[in-house]
Design a protein around this motif. Structure first.
Motif, mmCIF file in Angstrom:
data_model
loop_
_atom_site.group_PDB
_atom_site.id
_atom_site.type_symbol
_atom_site.label_atom_id
_atom_site.label_comp_id
_atom_site.label_asym_id
_atom_site.label_seq_id
_atom_site.Cartn_x
_atom_site.Cartn_y
_atom_site.Cartn_z
ATOM 1 N N LYS B 133 0.833 -1.210 0.000
ATOM 2 C CA LYS B 133 0.000 0.000 0.000
ATOM 3 C C LYS B 133 0.870 1.263 0.000
ATOM 4 N N GLY B 134 0.497 2.213 -0.838
ATOM 5 C CA GLY B 134 1.187 3.501 -0.874
ATOM 6 C C GLY B 134 2.423 3.524 -1.754
ATOM 7 N N LEU B 136 4.045 2.719 -5.519
ATOM 8 C CA LEU B 136 3.648 2.478 -6.911
ATOM 9 C C LEU B 136 4.793 1.910 -7.752
ATOM 10 N N ASP B 161 0.414 -0.677 -4.984
ATOM 11 C CA ASP B 161 -0.498 -0.009 -4.043
ATOM 12 C C ASP B 161 -1.534 -0.996 -3.480
ATOM 13 N N LEU B 185 10.225 2.010 -1.163
ATOM 14 C CA LEU B 185 10.423 3.219 -0.361
ATOM 15 C C LEU B 185 10.542 2.883 1.118
ATOM 16 N N THR B 186 11.450 3.567 1.795
ATOM 17 C CA THR B 186 11.561 3.349 3.237
ATOM 18 C C THR B 186 10.281 3.821 3.936
ATOM 19 N N THR B 187 9.563 4.723 3.294
ATOM 20 C CA THR B 187 8.324 5.232 3.895
ATOM 21 C C THR B 187 7.171 4.235 3.790
ATOM 22 N N MET B 189 7.752 0.730 3.538
ATOM 23 C CA MET B 189 8.151 -0.589 4.065
ATOM 24 C C MET B 189 7.328 -1.029 5.284
ATOM 25 N N PRO B 190 6.994 -0.096 6.196
ATOM 26 C CA PRO B 190 6.205 -0.537 7.349
ATOM 27 C C PRO B 190 4.875 -1.195 6.970
ATOM 28 N N ASN B 191 4.390 -0.920 5.765
ATOM 29 C CA ASN B 191 3.130 -1.545 5.353
ATOM 30 C C ASN B 191 3.268 -3.056 5.148
ATOM 31 N N ARG B 194 2.297 -4.186 8.546
ATOM 32 C CA ARG B 194 0.839 -4.054 8.715
ATOM 33 C C ARG B 194 0.083 -5.179 8.017
ATOM 34 N N PRO B 216 15.241 -1.304 -0.374
ATOM 35 C CA PRO B 216 15.670 -0.931 0.980
ATOM 36 C C PRO B 216 15.427 -2.028 2.023
ATOM 37 N N PHE B 221 15.119 -6.422 8.652
ATOM 38 C CA PHE B 221 13.791 -5.822 8.611
ATOM 39 C C PHE B 221 12.727 -6.900 8.404
ATOM 40 N N GLU B 224 12.180 -8.545 11.633
ATOM 41 C CA GLU B 224 11.476 -7.618 12.530
ATOM 42 C C GLU B 224 9.969 -7.597 12.236
ATOM 43 N N MET B 225 9.638 -7.666 10.930
ATOM 44 C CA MET B 225 8.228 -7.602 10.519
ATOM 45 C C MET B 225 7.525 -8.948 10.676
#
Lengths: 339, 249
Positions: B133-134, B136, B161, B185-187, B189-191, B194, B216, B221, B224-225
């Motif tokens: 998500k988020g 592209l 996405d 994107l590092t922004t 990755m947290p998804n 989730r 990245p 990671f 961790e996820m």
């Protein structure tokens, strides 16, 4: 020294009272949106909200700079790319699967380019911040480089294939797109920006150092000559294979990624350009705690990195606690290293 | 034990000599090319050079001459992509060159896929693939998909996405034992985390193995996820997918 003086001195590689904490990309988070009552996506399109959210890096986190341009989509939006604006918890993005150009002759910078609402939003946010904070904190703008604009406007895959298939055509595209970088950069300088981040994503994960030298080095030298303001080049990924070239562009600073060792990077650039960075975002700032953040801050300071901050725009769910640890750790390191 | 000199094609010999350093990988690649016929080696060389029109023509000619689709795919295309993947991993080449090779592979696969589809060969397993998500970006994901299909997996591509709900729905609908998520994107990755949490919440985590990748993303990671595995590139993705479903490498 106040924050602005500290940042500008560090960008000139002059002595500072302590290393400045700087955010050349973005430190907007969901928690900061709550604190400032200014949320994505509106904070990317409304200058008042943009300024309010951006200011929290100085007022809440204790950073020495404010960066109001959270995303990388403004210029591409003004050129006609479709934008996915998203919601509070996601970044706006360019829909690169729907490219607007296929040939160099498709590139047309509209005569009223700078009047586009998404560019005006940034310019007005910078004016608001300058009025509100005067000369106490460094206000950093952002103007996208032509390589990144190439991804947005041609699509990443077609653009990269073009770069392999037809060097001349690719250079022509970059040459035409560079005027976007110049125009928006000069406009932000006029609006009151102290420095500009110039993201140009010839990243280590995508292309080689030789590619940087072939396509971008001369253009980046030209930016340093034509934009009379300190420039902070931002390229993600492992970039030690191009740092030598980058150091010779005449730009003030290079914002570098955590994939590069601070000491190794400093040894490459020597005293030719300042380094900004490189606290890891996903594994440290997002996933770990203040202790690990502190360790990375110290690694940068031990290496002599000129300005400390996150490696790139941070995940929106990053905690304030971790971000506040950066300036705290910088102050503590300096106390421990008083001469 | 196969030797470099056993390979007829000079370009391939040079590629292996110059770029394939790890003994296990060199042995595997030598073995795959030694058994390949001269026309298959020529296809492989053209693919490594990114010559899509040549691969297109040679694949067509090989099939018309009676070479089986599986032989062309395994000995000509997949073996070549193994070299490309290693060159990419070791930073001898970068994404533009990989894309060029992928374009050549697609040109060959365009002739092969219809034949394989019609033959009714059972896939190794179903894999759901998507960018989180988020985000592209899809170059890396698409390379993985191409390699997974070539290796015999049936891939359901959710595109970019992709929300956690869409991943959940796809795994349930297709009864897929394997899921792959990508992020550039590092922004974003947290998804990945989730999405994994959504599978836990839906009580489906035990039913699917989850692999992650993207520029990245790291093994740390992934751990961790709570992912089951991390693949650094498309070649690693295929090996990981086989391992996770218990298929022979």
């Amino acid at each position: 020294m106040n924050s602005r003086e500290r940042v500008l001195a560090a960008l000139r590689r002059e002595p500072v009272d302590r290393t400045p904490v700087c955010n050349p990309t973005s430190v907007a988070t969901v928690e900061l949106m709550d604190l400032s009552d200014s949320y994505f996506p509106d904070a990317n399109r409304d200058p008042e909200r943009m300024a309010r959210l951006a200011a929290t890096s100085y007022t809440e986190l204790g950073f020495d700079s404010i960066m109001p341009v959270f995303s990388i989509i403004q210029e591409s939006s003004a050129l006609g790319c479709k934008i996915q604006w998203e919601q509070k918890d996601n970044w706006p993005t360019v829909r690169m699967r729907e490219p607007i150009y296929t040939e160099p002759d498709d590139i047309r910078i509209p005569p009223d380019f700078l009047q586009h609402p998404d560019l005006q939003c940034v310019l007005n946010a910078i004016r608001i911040l300058r009025k509100e904070y005067g000369n106490e904190v460094a206000i950093i703008g952002k103007t996208m480089g032509p390589w990144s604009l190439g991804y947005h406007c041609f699509g990443v895959e077609p653009f990269l294939l073009m770069s392999l298939d037809d060097e001349g055509k690719t250079k022509l595209c970059l040459d035409r797109l560079k005027e976007v970088t110049i125009q928006f950069g000069l406009a932000q300088l006029e609006a009151g920006a102290d420095a500009l981040t110039l993201p140009d994503h010839a990243t280590g994960d995508l292309v080689s150092g030789e590619y940087y030298a072939r396509y971008l080095r001369d253009m980046h030298i030209e930016f340093a000559q034509r934009l009379p303001i300190p420039l902070i080049l931002h390229i993600c990924g492992r970039t030690v294979d191009r740092m030598g070239y980058i150091a010779e562009t005449g730009m003030a600073a290079f914002h570098y990624d955590s994939k590069n060792d601070p000491a190794e990077s400093m040894a490459i650039v020597k005293d030719r350009i300042a380094l900004v960075g490189n606290i890891n975002n996903p594994e440290t700032l997002f996933s770990k705690g203040p202790e690990e953040v502190r360790r990375e801050v110290y690694r940068n300071l031990d290496a002599g990195v000129n300005l400390v901050g996150p490696e790139c725009a941070i995940p929106l769910q990053t905690t304030i606690e971790n971000l506040k640890e950066i300036p705290l750790a910088v102050r503590d390191w300096h106390k421990e290293h008083v001469q | 034990m196969p030797e470099l000199a056993d390979i007829q094609n000079e370009f391939l010999r040079q590629e292996i000599a110059d770029y394939i350093e790890r003994p296990d990988e060199r042995a595997r690649i030598l073995a795959s090319f030694v058994k390949a016929s001269a026309p298959m080696q020529t296809i492989a060389a053209a693919l490594i050079e990114g010559k899509n029109k040549v691969v297109d023509q040679l694949t067509r000619e090989a099939l018309e001459a009676g070479t089986s689709a599986l032989e062309v795919m395994d000995d000509g295309l997949i073996s070549a992509m193994a070299i490309v993947g290693i060159k990419f991993r070791e930073n001898f080449i970068f994404v533009p060159e990989v894309l060029s090779c992928a374009r050549a592979m697609k040109a060959g696969m365009a002739h092969i896929e219809p034949i394989l589809s019609a033959s009714g060969i059972e896939p190794i397993a179903k894999v759901i693939m998507g960018t989180v998500k988020g985000d592209l970006h899809d170059i890396g994901k698409n390379l993985c998909i191409m390699m997974l299909r070539g290796a015999g997996f049936e891939v359901i591509d959710l595109g970019v996405d992709t929300s956690p709900d869409r991943f959940l729905e796809a795994v349930e609908t297709h009864e897929a034992p394997l899921l792959g998520m990508s992020a550039l994107l590092t922004t974003t990755m947290p998804n990945m985390g989730r999405t994994i949490e959504a599978f836990i919440d839906a009580d489906l985590r035990d039913k699917v193995k989850i692999m992650v990748g993207g520029a990245p993303v790291t093994q740390d990671f992934a751990d961790e996820m709570g992912a089951d595995g991390y693949g650094k590139d498309a070649v690693a993705c295929v090996a990981l997918a086989k391992k996770l479903v218990g298929a022979a490498a």
